[in-house]
Scaffold this motif. Sequence first.
Motif, PDB file in Angstrom:
ATOM      1  N   SER A  54      -6.079 -40.901  64.731  1.00  0.00           N
ATOM      2  CA  SER A  54      -4.732 -41.497  64.678  1.00  0.00           C
ATOM      3  C   SER A  54      -4.835 -42.984  64.995  1.00  0.00           C
ATOM      4  O   SER A  54      -5.901 -43.470  65.419  1.00  0.00           O
ATOM      5  CB  SER A  54      -3.837 -40.837  65.728  1.00  0.00           C
ATOM      6  OG  SER A  54      -4.316 -41.178  67.025  1.00  0.00           O
ATOM      7  N   GLY A  55      -3.701 -43.661  64.852  1.00  0.00           N
ATOM      8  CA  GLY A  55      -3.666 -45.085  65.163  1.00  0.00           C
ATOM      9  C   GLY A  55      -3.850 -45.347  66.644  1.00  0.00           C
ATOM     10  O   GLY A  55      -4.567 -46.269  67.043  1.00  0.00           O
ATOM     11  N   ALA A  56      -3.181 -44.528  67.458  1.00  0.00           N
ATOM     12  CA  ALA A  56      -3.302 -44.716  68.907  1.00  0.00           C
ATOM     13  C   ALA A  56      -4.757 -44.558  69.335  1.00  0.00           C
ATOM     14  O   ALA A  56      -5.263 -45.335  70.150  1.00  0.00           O
ATOM     15  CB  ALA A  56      -2.427 -43.692  69.634  1.00  0.00           C
ATOM     16  N   ASN A  62      -6.809 -47.573  68.405  1.00  0.00           N
ATOM     17  CA  ASN A  62      -6.591 -48.669  69.363  1.00  0.00           C
ATOM     18  C   ASN A  62      -7.226 -48.364  70.710  1.00  0.00           C
ATOM     19  O   ASN A  62      -7.739 -49.266  71.384  1.00  0.00           O
ATOM     20  CB  ASN A  62      -5.092 -48.952  69.506  1.00  0.00           C
ATOM     21  CG  ASN A  62      -4.555 -49.666  68.277  1.00  0.00           C
ATOM     22  OD1 ASN A  62      -5.289 -50.378  67.604  1.00  0.00           O
ATOM     23  ND2 ASN A  62      -3.296 -49.460  67.963  1.00  0.00           N
ATOM     24  N   PHE A  70       3.583 -52.797  68.887  1.00  0.00           N
ATOM     25  CA  PHE A  70       3.478 -51.348  69.063  1.00  0.00           C
ATOM     26  C   PHE A  70       2.050 -50.941  68.723  1.00  0.00           C
ATOM     27  O   PHE A  70       1.581 -51.177  67.621  1.00  0.00           O
ATOM     28  CB  PHE A  70       4.471 -50.595  68.159  1.00  0.00           C
ATOM     29  CG  PHE A  70       4.392 -49.110  68.380  1.00  0.00           C
ATOM     30  CD1 PHE A  70       4.954 -48.527  69.508  1.00  0.00           C
ATOM     31  CD2 PHE A  70       3.702 -48.292  67.498  1.00  0.00           C
ATOM     32  CE1 PHE A  70       4.846 -47.155  69.745  1.00  0.00           C
ATOM     33  CE2 PHE A  70       3.588 -46.929  67.718  1.00  0.00           C
ATOM     34  CZ  PHE A  70       4.170 -46.357  68.854  1.00  0.00           C
ATOM     35  N   HIS A  71       1.379 -50.349  69.711  1.00  0.00           N
ATOM     36  CA  HIS A  71      -0.019 -49.974  69.476  1.00  0.00           C
ATOM     37  C   HIS A  71      -0.265 -48.485  69.645  1.00  0.00           C
ATOM     38  O   HIS A  71      -1.406 -48.036  69.466  1.00  0.00           O
ATOM     39  CB  HIS A  71      -0.932 -50.779  70.402  1.00  0.00           C
ATOM     40  CG  HIS A  71      -0.885 -52.263  70.126  1.00  0.00           C
ATOM     41  ND1 HIS A  71      -1.306 -52.804  68.931  1.00  0.00           N
ATOM     42  CD2 HIS A  71      -0.431 -53.305  70.870  1.00  0.00           C
ATOM     43  CE1 HIS A  71      -1.132 -54.122  68.961  1.00  0.00           C
ATOM     44  NE2 HIS A  71      -0.593 -54.449  70.117  1.00  0.00           N
ATOM     45  N   GLU A  88      -0.802 -57.104  66.115  1.00  0.00           N
ATOM     46  CA  GLU A  88      -0.466 -56.753  64.744  1.00  0.00           C
ATOM     47  C   GLU A  88      -0.173 -58.073  64.031  1.00  0.00           C
ATOM     48  O   GLU A  88       0.154 -59.075  64.698  1.00  0.00           O
ATOM     49  CB  GLU A  88       0.819 -55.921  64.699  1.00  0.00           C
ATOM     50  CG  GLU A  88       0.790 -54.591  65.372  1.00  0.00           C
ATOM     51  CD  GLU A  88       2.218 -54.125  65.718  1.00  0.00           C
ATOM     52  OE1 GLU A  88       2.684 -54.388  66.845  1.00  0.00           O
ATOM     53  OE2 GLU A  88       2.859 -53.501  64.863  1.00  0.00           O
ATOM     54  N   GLU A 145       6.967 -51.568  63.854  1.00  0.00           N
ATOM     55  CA  GLU A 145       7.925 -50.741  64.588  1.00  0.00           C
ATOM     56  C   GLU A 145       9.047 -51.573  65.206  1.00  0.00           C
ATOM     57  O   GLU A 145      10.146 -51.074  65.418  1.00  0.00           O
ATOM     58  CB  GLU A 145       7.212 -49.935  65.684  1.00  0.00           C
ATOM     59  CG  GLU A 145       6.254 -48.888  65.150  1.00  0.00           C
ATOM     60  CD  GLU A 145       6.899 -47.986  64.105  1.00  0.00           C
ATOM     61  OE1 GLU A 145       7.864 -47.288  64.437  1.00  0.00           O
ATOM     62  OE2 GLU A 145       6.429 -47.979  62.946  1.00  0.00           O
ATOM     63  N   ASP A 195      -4.715 -55.006  64.857  1.00  0.00           N
ATOM     64  CA  ASP A 195      -4.215 -53.652  64.654  1.00  0.00           C
ATOM     65  C   ASP A 195      -3.647 -53.571  63.235  1.00  0.00           C
ATOM     66  O   ASP A 195      -2.555 -54.066  62.954  1.00  0.00           O
ATOM     67  CB  ASP A 195      -3.125 -53.363  65.705  1.00  0.00           C
ATOM     68  CG  ASP A 195      -2.504 -51.984  65.545  1.00  0.00           C
ATOM     69  OD1 ASP A 195      -2.606 -51.395  64.458  1.00  0.00           O
ATOM     70  OD2 ASP A 195      -1.887 -51.507  66.518  1.00  0.00           O
ATOM     71  N   VAL A 245      -3.121 -50.708  61.705  1.00  0.00           N
ATOM     72  CA  VAL A 245      -2.726 -49.305  61.534  1.00  0.00           C
ATOM     73  C   VAL A 245      -1.616 -49.167  60.491  1.00  0.00           C
ATOM     74  O   VAL A 245      -1.654 -48.290  59.637  1.00  0.00           O
ATOM     75  CB  VAL A 245      -2.309 -48.693  62.894  1.00  0.00           C
ATOM     76  CG1 VAL A 245      -1.604 -47.368  62.725  1.00  0.00           C
ATOM     77  CG2 VAL A 245      -3.545 -48.526  63.783  1.00  0.00           C
ATOM     78  N   GLN A 246      -0.637 -50.068  60.553  1.00  0.00           N
ATOM     79  CA  GLN A 246       0.478 -49.983  59.598  1.00  0.00           C
ATOM     80  C   GLN A 246       0.278 -50.905  58.393  1.00  0.00           C
ATOM     81  O   GLN A 246       0.697 -50.594  57.287  1.00  0.00           O
ATOM     82  CB  GLN A 246       1.795 -50.313  60.309  1.00  0.00           C
ATOM     83  CG  GLN A 246       3.011 -49.941  59.497  1.00  0.00           C
ATOM     84  CD  GLN A 246       4.287 -49.725  60.309  1.00  0.00           C
ATOM     85  OE1 GLN A 246       5.355 -49.968  59.803  1.00  0.00           O
ATOM     86  NE2 GLN A 246       4.203 -49.268  61.528  1.00  0.00           N
ATOM     87  N   LYS A 276      -2.747 -44.297  59.547  1.00  0.00           N
ATOM     88  CA  LYS A 276      -1.669 -44.162  58.561  1.00  0.00           C
ATOM     89  C   LYS A 276      -2.156 -44.021  57.106  1.00  0.00           C
ATOM     90  O   LYS A 276      -2.619 -42.963  56.717  1.00  0.00           O
ATOM     91  CB  LYS A 276      -0.693 -45.323  58.702  1.00  0.00           C
ATOM     92  CG  LYS A 276       0.152 -45.206  59.987  1.00  0.00           C
ATOM     93  CD  LYS A 276       1.278 -46.199  59.981  1.00  0.00           C
ATOM     94  CE  LYS A 276       2.115 -46.150  61.229  1.00  0.00           C
ATOM     95  NZ  LYS A 276       3.144 -45.129  61.231  1.00  0.00           N
TER      96      LYS A 276
HETATM   97  C1  PLP Z   1       0.755 -51.012  64.412  1.00  0.00           C
HETATM   98  C2  PLP Z   1       0.621 -49.619  64.899  1.00  0.00           C
HETATM   99  N1  PLP Z   1      -0.380 -49.317  65.737  1.00  0.00           N
HETATM  100  C3  PLP Z   1      -0.560 -48.080  66.212  1.00  0.00           C
HETATM  101  C4  PLP Z   1       0.303 -47.060  65.870  1.00  0.00           C
HETATM  102  C5  PLP Z   1       0.093 -45.679  66.405  1.00  0.00           C
HETATM  103  O1  PLP Z   1      -0.386 -44.866  65.395  1.00  0.00           O
HETATM  104  P1  PLP Z   1      -0.308 -43.260  65.538  1.00  0.00           P
HETATM  105  O2  PLP Z   1       1.131 -42.898  65.501  1.00  0.00           O
HETATM  106  O3  PLP Z   1      -1.098 -42.764  64.351  1.00  0.00           O
HETATM  107  O4  PLP Z   1      -0.959 -42.918  66.827  1.00  0.00           O
HETATM  108  C6  PLP Z   1       1.365 -47.324  64.983  1.00  0.00           C
HETATM  109  C7  PLP Z   1       2.317 -46.267  64.608  1.00  0.00           C
HETATM  110  O5  PLP Z   1       3.401 -46.492  64.182  1.00  0.00           O
HETATM  111  C8  PLP Z   1       1.529 -48.635  64.496  1.00  0.00           C
HETATM  112  O6  PLP Z   1       2.526 -48.951  63.671  1.00  0.00           O
END
Ligand code: PLP
Length: 403
Positions: free
Chosen positions: A108-110, A113, A141-142, A195, A200, A228, A230-231, A257
């Motif tokens: 996952s993104g979390a 990170n 948002f991380h 980011e 978010e 980051d 992720v998005q 994502k």
């Molecule tokens: C920039 C960013 N980092 C990290 C995350 C966390 O990702 P996850 O929900 O897959 O843990 C998100 C989720 O929205 C995000 O937008």
Amino acid sequence: MSKSKAQLLASLDKKFLFQNYGERFPVCFTKGKNAILVDQNNKKYIDFLSGIAVSSVGYGHPAFIRALHAQIDKVIHTSNFFLNKEQIEAARLISAHTFPGKTLFVNSGAEANEAAIKLARRFGKTISPDCFYIITFTGSFHGRTYGSMSATGQDKIKKGFEPLLPGFIILPFNDFETCKNELSRNNNVCAVMTELIQGESGINIADKTFIQNIAKICKEKKILFIIDEVQTGVGRTGKFCAYQHYGIEPDILTFAKGLGGGVPIGAMHARENLVHLFEKGSHGTTFGGNHLACAAAVAVMKVIGKKNFLTSIQKKGEYIKERLKKLATTVSIIKEIRGLGLHLGIELTEPGTEFVNRALAYGLVINCTAERIIRIMPPLTIDMKTLKKGMDIFEKLFLEEKK
Ligand SMILES: Cc1ncc(COP(=O)(O)O)c(C=O)c1O
């Protein structure tokens, strides 16, 4: 499934599931084709959300589905004890699309990170025992794990979960002077993490000079710059990564994502000089980078890597912006239109929840974040005809609002 079936599902949802997402929309999608979703009553919707920037190649993309079917037929999971062809290929493609380095797969993104935070702390330890601070920014948002949540620059995400992980210095976004001052008086910072478009908190774009200055000062001070993605990553902004719009060279990237097109996967990609810091046994995950998840990521990256694909994302984004800009000349509730590629936001002058409900009734799936920002993030593969239809619905909604 009739409407009463949807009501039944809603009551079962309440009975069996945590209600941390609040009340769900009374819609249960049962199938989809590219950017069209179909619900329990066979009603069709144009998808301008992609499951929050996840379904990057839409629904039922032939090559993607073929790759998944083939992988399921072969093997899904074996563990990180063994060699994994799909994992190697996914990492090779990430390097090819970004910079030479190595990749660690997570789920996952979390978690991506979390891995970056841990790697940065390991890096800090090579400087001094107290060099563990990471600078992040307001509005960021991380993720929701302790590390990634503590890094997040929004109090509402952290409320009630204290004590948080120490070691994060959260500074104002897009304010280089404050960051520079912190770095000039604090020798215990090992990394800056950001980011480039804060998704978010409302599609807030990082200024080019802010990011370029941070990249420069990180190089001068020999500390890490973590982006980051992720998005924003894997094509969302019209380049493989958002950092490629900025002319910078980060040390660590995080993904999730859109990388798996709907199959859960996350990844941390880092420069070669950092790789030794995660020696045997230092970090890991059971599922991370399993055969199925990596086959999905490979299939997604093959689509993204096709000639002119990234340019097509930029063109589609420009088309949406143009139509919205025209609309904004007559509709007063549109305050600002911003974003890159197919990662766009419309800031309204009023809360957007009702707008999202009305869009759904008209067969358009959108999302409202940060109370007043309507996010537009369709599958990257959306065709122009569907995109135009989606924008027609948008127009209708805004013009109705005007009456
Ligand atoms: C920039 C960013 N980092 C990290 C995350 C966390 O990702 P996850 O929900 O897959 O843990 C998100 C989720 O929205 C995000 O937008």
